[in-house]
Design a protein around this motif. Sequence first.
Motif, mmCIF file in Angstrom:
data_model
loop_
_atom_site.group_PDB
_atom_site.id
_atom_site.type_symbol
_atom_site.label_atom_id
_atom_site.label_comp_id
_atom_site.label_asym_id
_atom_site.label_seq_id
_atom_site.Cartn_x
_atom_site.Cartn_y
_atom_site.Cartn_z
ATOM 1 N N GLU A 56 0.824 -1.211 0.000
ATOM 2 C CA GLU A 56 0.000 0.000 0.000
ATOM 3 C C GLU A 56 0.859 1.263 0.000
ATOM 4 N N ILE A 57 1.950 1.252 0.743
ATOM 5 C CA ILE A 57 2.843 2.417 0.730
ATOM 6 C C ILE A 57 3.438 2.589 -0.670
ATOM 7 N N MET A 58 3.893 1.491 -1.247
ATOM 8 C CA MET A 58 4.501 1.582 -2.580
ATOM 9 C C MET A 58 3.508 2.034 -3.639
ATOM 10 N N LEU A 59 2.248 1.648 -3.448
ATOM 11 C CA LEU A 59 1.233 1.927 -4.476
ATOM 12 C C LEU A 59 0.684 3.351 -4.412
ATOM 13 N N GLN A 60 1.071 4.111 -3.379
ATOM 14 C CA GLN A 60 0.583 5.491 -3.291
ATOM 15 C C GLN A 60 1.056 6.285 -4.506
ATOM 16 N N GLN A 61 0.122 6.721 -5.322
ATOM 17 C CA GLN A 61 0.432 7.529 -6.508
ATOM 18 C C GLN A 61 1.382 6.836 -7.477
ATOM 19 N N THR A 62 1.371 5.507 -7.457
ATOM 20 C CA THR A 62 2.340 4.760 -8.255
ATOM 21 C C THR A 62 1.630 3.584 -8.927
ATOM 22 N N THR A 63 1.999 3.283 -10.160
ATOM 23 C CA THR A 63 1.301 2.236 -10.898
ATOM 24 C C THR A 63 1.668 0.839 -10.392
ATOM 25 N N VAL A 64 0.737 -0.076 -10.548
ATOM 26 C CA VAL A 64 0.943 -1.467 -10.150
ATOM 27 C C VAL A 64 2.183 -2.032 -10.840
ATOM 28 N N GLU A 65 2.337 -1.758 -12.119
ATOM 29 C CA GLU A 65 3.466 -2.307 -12.867
ATOM 30 C C GLU A 65 4.805 -1.825 -12.311
ATOM 31 N N ALA A 66 4.853 -0.556 -11.911
ATOM 32 C CA ALA A 66 6.103 -0.020 -11.374
ATOM 33 C C ALA A 66 6.413 -0.640 -10.015
ATOM 34 N N VAL A 67 5.379 -0.987 -9.266
ATOM 35 C CA VAL A 67 5.574 -1.479 -7.897
ATOM 36 C C VAL A 67 6.058 -2.930 -7.845
ATOM 37 N N LYS A 68 5.584 -3.750 -8.765
ATOM 38 C CA LYS A 68 5.842 -5.203 -8.685
ATOM 39 C C LYS A 68 7.299 -5.563 -8.405
ATOM 40 N N PRO B 291 -1.063 -2.673 14.643
ATOM 41 C CA PRO B 291 -2.283 -2.535 15.452
ATOM 42 C C PRO B 291 -3.510 -2.798 14.575
ATOM 43 N N GLU B 292 -4.538 -3.385 15.180
ATOM 44 C CA GLU B 292 -5.703 -3.804 14.397
ATOM 45 C C GLU B 292 -6.863 -2.834 14.515
ATOM 46 N N SER B 293 -6.594 -1.550 14.379
ATOM 47 C CA SER B 293 -7.695 -0.595 14.287
ATOM 48 C C SER B 293 -7.286 0.524 13.341
ATOM 49 N N GLU B 294 -8.287 1.105 12.700
ATOM 50 C CA GLU B 294 -8.029 2.158 11.727
ATOM 51 C C GLU B 294 -7.305 3.335 12.390
ATOM 52 N N ALA B 295 -7.773 3.716 13.579
ATOM 53 C CA ALA B 295 -7.201 4.893 14.253
ATOM 54 C C ALA B 295 -5.749 4.661 14.628
ATOM 55 N N ALA B 296 -5.443 3.465 15.161
ATOM 56 C CA ALA B 296 -4.072 3.183 15.569
ATOM 57 C C ALA B 296 -3.148 3.087 14.354
ATOM 58 N N LEU B 297 -3.669 2.554 13.271
ATOM 59 C CA LEU B 297 -2.871 2.478 12.043
ATOM 60 C C LEU B 297 -2.559 3.875 11.516
ATOM 61 N N LYS B 298 -3.570 4.742 11.558
ATOM 62 C CA LYS B 298 -3.395 6.094 11.019
ATOM 63 C C LYS B 298 -2.404 6.906 11.837
ATOM 64 N N ALA B 299 -2.164 6.493 13.063
ATOM 65 C CA ALA B 299 -1.212 7.213 13.911
ATOM 66 C C ALA B 299 0.229 6.903 13.519
ATOM 67 N N LEU B 300 0.445 5.908 12.667
ATOM 68 C CA LEU B 300 1.801 5.515 12.281
ATOM 69 C C LEU B 300 2.312 6.385 11.121
ATOM 70 N N PRO B 301 3.640 6.608 11.066
ATOM 71 C CA PRO B 301 4.214 7.474 10.023
ATOM 72 C C PRO B 301 3.950 6.941 8.616
ATOM 73 N N GLY B 302 3.496 7.816 7.738
ATOM 74 C CA GLY B 302 3.279 7.443 6.344
ATOM 75 C C GLY B 302 1.929 6.815 6.083
ATOM 76 N N ILE B 303 1.151 6.583 7.137
ATOM 77 C CA ILE B 303 -0.174 5.987 6.970
ATOM 78 C C ILE B 303 -1.240 7.053 7.177
ATOM 79 N N GLY B 304 -1.985 7.363 6.127
ATOM 80 C CA GLY B 304 -3.046 8.357 6.191
ATOM 81 C C GLY B 304 -4.412 7.699 6.111
ATOM 82 N N ASP B 305 -5.414 8.471 5.755
ATOM 83 C CA ASP B 305 -6.791 7.965 5.700
ATOM 84 C C ASP B 305 -6.917 6.725 4.826
ATOM 85 N N TYR B 306 -6.415 6.837 3.610
ATOM 86 C CA TYR B 306 -6.570 5.726 2.681
ATOM 87 C C TYR B 306 -5.866 4.465 3.171
#
Length: 372
Positions: free
Chosen positions: A57-69, A125-140
Amino acid sequence: MPASPPTASKSPCPQPLLGQKLLDWYDRHHRDLPWRTTPAAHAKGERADPYRVWLSEIMLQQTTVEAVKAYFRKFTERWPTITELSAADPDDIMKAWAGLGYYSRARNLKKCADLVVAAHQGKFPESEAALKALPGIGDYTAAAIASIAFDIPAAVVDGNVERVISRVFTVETPLPAAKPEIRELVAATMPEARAGDFAQAMMDLGATICTPKRPVCLHCPLRDDCLALRQTDPERYPLKAPKKERPSRQGAAFVAQRSDGAVLLRKRPSSGLLAEMAEVPTTAWTAKQDGDTSTNSAPFAAAWRFSGQVKHVFTHFELRLDVYHASVPDMVIQNGWWTPITEIHEEALPTVMKKAIEAAIPSATKRSIKQA
DNA sequence: TATACGTGGCA
DNA sequence: TTGCCAAGTAT
């Protein structure tokens, strides 16, 4: 919180049927991707590895699937778990990320891995809020990991989802202002179960059927529900705010080569554009008219010879670099080091720097990421 | 809310 | 060639 969103009248009630149609389509037409488990395996209780979900998911931010593979394979082979990634040298992570772009993602990747290991016993962590608190992890990304790795019913809204939803419900608000409205519509469309499959189904639909240009509506599982298809032109959606034009900058880059062929590199500052990546010495990049790109602005005196001009397009400006080359004696510079020309592809060089080196020393950086 | 932040592919 | 676009986040 608006009492009545503009399109509320068009979706007076939840649409679980629509979600079920999408899941049925996904079961037959899902894409097979290196970071995925199949819906069939998922149905048997197999869980996607949160580490691989996060990394992809981090790699795919604004980046094509083909470039990420290729990058995804390289990272997971070298660092199979988040503990191993956390133990890695940050410079090695930057080198491995070189070429993918948006380098703050790589810096945050290490920060996030360190935090998960240190504060969460190596488990996400297994919750949306706790995940969003981590660096580089936003809403999406928080919603994507929560749903895909943990089956938490989170509203996943990326560019694909924005397009699909804005077409199905003819959202007339331009992006990005339409985001809250779209999130509500997604929430109303989500089925109770299979949160992760639903999210990935929306994204697959947007990537393969409900495409930005020339959507293949004939094959769409939602064609009978799509207001844009029924009423107007699907390509009209999503509406977007007008974009600004891209300014031009220019500068000069200096490729110094020692008698043994080694190239002089240095490390960029720790903030701003291409932060902490490697570069050949350059001038500042200034507005086109007043930039001094002569050899007068070289980092040190040498027999600089013009090699050619390199053009590179960044998100918010385009750059023209005059590239100079010189054979120089061994020396030491601030933040600098010498790299053998045969190992240049292993450095944390952003693409614009590879282009500059290539202009000065043809074939220097030919080796591609797949071989690296 | 607006801006900074990469890169490559495609029409 | 130019502009758009691709699974956004941080500030």
